[in-house]
Design a protein around this motif. Sequence first.
Motif, PDB file in Angstrom:
ATOM      1  N   CYS A  35      67.600  55.538 170.629  1.00 30.55           N
ATOM      2  CA  CYS A  35      66.174  55.323 170.896  1.00 30.55           C
ATOM      3  C   CYS A  35      65.514  54.649 169.688  1.00 30.55           C
ATOM      4  O   CYS A  35      65.751  55.032 168.540  1.00 30.55           O
ATOM      5  N   ALA A  37      62.479  54.770 168.647  1.00 26.48           N
ATOM      6  CA  ALA A  37      61.591  55.670 167.909  1.00 26.48           C
ATOM      7  C   ALA A  37      62.357  56.492 166.878  1.00 26.48           C
ATOM      8  O   ALA A  37      61.833  56.787 165.804  1.00 26.48           O
ATOM      9  N   ALA A  42      58.127  51.652 166.310  1.00 28.87           N
ATOM     10  CA  ALA A  42      57.079  52.168 167.198  1.00 28.87           C
ATOM     11  C   ALA A  42      57.310  51.667 168.621  1.00 28.87           C
ATOM     12  O   ALA A  42      57.094  50.492 168.923  1.00 28.87           O
ATOM     13  N   CYS A  43      57.779  52.531 169.481  1.00 29.26           N
ATOM     14  CA  CYS A  43      58.011  52.207 170.890  1.00 29.26           C
ATOM     15  C   CYS A  43      57.706  53.460 171.696  1.00 29.26           C
ATOM     16  O   CYS A  43      58.253  54.521 171.413  1.00 29.26           O
ATOM     17  N   MET A  44      56.838  53.333 172.655  1.00 30.56           N
ATOM     18  CA  MET A  44      56.514  54.462 173.526  1.00 30.56           C
ATOM     19  C   MET A  44      56.546  54.031 174.986  1.00 30.56           C
ATOM     20  O   MET A  44      55.770  54.502 175.806  1.00 30.56           O
ATOM     21  N   PHE A  57      55.507  62.657 172.537  1.00 28.22           N
ATOM     22  CA  PHE A  57      55.920  62.246 171.198  1.00 28.22           C
ATOM     23  C   PHE A  57      55.361  63.220 170.178  1.00 28.22           C
ATOM     24  O   PHE A  57      54.203  63.620 170.259  1.00 28.22           O
ATOM     25  N   GLY A  63      56.811  58.271 161.471  1.00 21.88           N
ATOM     26  CA  GLY A  63      56.586  57.836 162.848  1.00 21.88           C
ATOM     27  C   GLY A  63      56.454  58.980 163.821  1.00 21.88           C
ATOM     28  O   GLY A  63      55.905  60.025 163.507  1.00 21.88           O
ATOM     29  N   VAL A  65      58.676  60.933 167.261  1.00 23.22           N
ATOM     30  CA  VAL A  65      59.932  61.036 168.008  1.00 23.22           C
ATOM     31  C   VAL A  65      59.655  61.610 169.397  1.00 23.22           C
ATOM     32  O   VAL A  65      58.793  62.454 169.570  1.00 23.22           O
ATOM     33  N   PRO A  66      60.411  61.134 170.396  1.00 21.22           N
ATOM     34  CA  PRO A  66      60.186  61.604 171.766  1.00 21.22           C
ATOM     35  C   PRO A  66      60.901  62.915 172.058  1.00 21.22           C
ATOM     36  O   PRO A  66      61.900  63.257 171.438  1.00 21.22           O
ATOM     37  N   CYS A  83      63.198  51.354 179.296  1.00 25.97           N
ATOM     38  CA  CYS A  83      63.609  51.557 177.906  1.00 25.97           C
ATOM     39  C   CYS A  83      64.290  50.298 177.372  1.00 25.97           C
ATOM     40  O   CYS A  83      65.332  49.880 177.889  1.00 25.97           O
TER      41      CYS A  83
END
Length: 101
Positions: A35, A37, A42-44, A57, A63, A65-66, A83
């Motif tokens: 992943c 993140a 930065a990816c959501m 998150f 940062g 984390v999911p 994703c």
Amino acid sequence: MTSPAPLGRRGLLFGKPAMADAPPPRPVAGIAPSCLAFRGIACMSCRDACSTGAIRFTLVRGGAVPRVEADACTGCADCAALCPASAITVAAPAEGEAADA
């Protein structure tokens, strides 16, 4: 209060209800270490795609984390389709494994 499930012959011997009485495990999303993140990017996308809000998150140093709220996850796989790192899989939890991801 509901009555306990009736025991089959195996259940009487081992003290467990018959497997046919137990519902099959519900599929739940799992997030792999690939992943973005987890790598500090930065990816959501998964959170934005989740209509039930099952992917949350948590802020950590560097940062966020999911994590998957297994109770809210419907197993629809909308998050997996979006994703960019292909880090999300949707599968039923293995027997004896907790549904938390």
